[in-house]
Motif scaffolding. Structure first.
Motif: not given
Length: 216
Positions: A53-79
Motif C-alpha cells: 500500500c502507498t497510503d497506509r492508515e492507522l485504525n484508531e480503534s485497534t491502533k493497528l496499521l491497515e492498507p488504505c484499500g483505495a490506492c493503485r496497489n490495493c485495488r490490484a491486490v483485492f481485484g
C-alpha cells in the motif's frame, strides 16, 4: 469488504501480521492454519495489500496499521490482478494439459466474487507441480524494488510431494523482497520441514459480530 472489516474477521491473526510489518520483522514464509472458509484467503490479500500500500492508515480503534484499500496497489491486490502476486491453487485433474490456465482462472474468479467461497470438486484436487515450478521461475527473476512479491500457496494439504519439494527449496533459499504465504486446513498433511521453516499463524472462529456485518 473494507480492510477494517477483513481485519475484524481474524483480529488475532491480523494483529500478529500488522505488528510484524510495523516493526520491520516480516517473516519470509507464513503458514496460515485453520478450518476451510474461516478467512485465510482474504487475510492473505489484506497482508499483501498492507505490504504494498502507498497510503497506509492507522485504525484508531485497534491502533493497528491497515492498507488504505483505495490506492493503485490495493485495488490490484483485492481485484486479484496484482503483478507481483502469484497463486498455486488446488484444481481438479486436467483432461488436457492446456486446461491449466482456464482451471486456475476459474478458481481465481470464484475467489474474486466471494473470498470465503469453499473450493469443492467431485474429483480429487491437487496443486500441480507445474504451478509450483512456474512460481519458482517467476521469483527467480528480479522484481520491482518498490514492491513486495507474494506467492500464495493455497490449500497446502492438496499439494503433491513433487510440488512440496519445489516449495521447500524456495523456503530454504527465499528470493529477495518476497513473502511466501501458505494456507492449510490440515497441518498434519504437510511436510514437517515445511511447517518448521514457516511462521505459523493460527486462525480461529471469527467474532459473531464480524460475521453478521459480513453477511449483511
Amino acid at each position: 469488504m473494507t480492510p477494517s472489516e477483513i481485519a475484524g474477521i481474524q483480529p488475532k491473526a491480523w494483529s500478529i501480521l500488522t505488528r510484524a510489518f510495523d516493526s520491520g520483522r516480516v517473516a519470509s514464509t507464513y503458514l496460515f492454519d485453520g478450518p476451510e472458509g474461516i478467512g485465510k484467503w482474504p487475510l492473505a490479500l489484506l497482508f499483501t495489500a498492507l505490504m504494498n500500500c502507498t497510503d497506509r492508515e492507522l485504525n484508531e480503534s485497534t491502533k493497528l496499521l491497515e492498507p488504505c484499500g483505495a490506492c493503485r496497489n490495493c485495488r490490484a491486490v483485492f481485484g486479484i490482478n496484482f503483478e507481483e502476486m502469484f497463486f498455486a491453487l488446488p484444481i481438479p485433474p486436467l483432461k488436457k494439459s492446456d486446461e491449466l490456465t482456464d482451471k486456475v482462472n476459474e478458481v481465481l474468479e470464484l475467489k474474486r466474487s466471494e473470498p470465503f467461497a469453499l473450493l469443492t470438486s467431485t474429483s480429487t484436487m491437487t496443486i500441480p507441480i507445474s504451478l509450483a515450478r512456474d512460481i519458482k521461475l517467476r521469483l527467480s527473476r528480479k522484481g520491482s524494488s518498490e514492491l513486495t512479491r507474494v506467492a500464495l500457496f493455497y490449500g497446502m494439504e492438496h499439494m503433491k510431494a513433487a510440488s512440496a519439494d519445489a516449495l521447500l527449496k524456495m523456503i530454504e533459499e527465499p528470493p529477495p523482497n518476497t513473502v511466501l504465504i501458505l494456507t492449510t486446513s490440515n497441518i498434519d498433511a504437510l511436510l514437517p520441514t515445511i511447517v518448521s521453516r514457516s511462521q505459523r499463524v493460527r486462525l480461529f472462529r471469527s467474532p459473531e459480530s464480524s460475521l453478521i456485518d459480513y453477511l449483511m
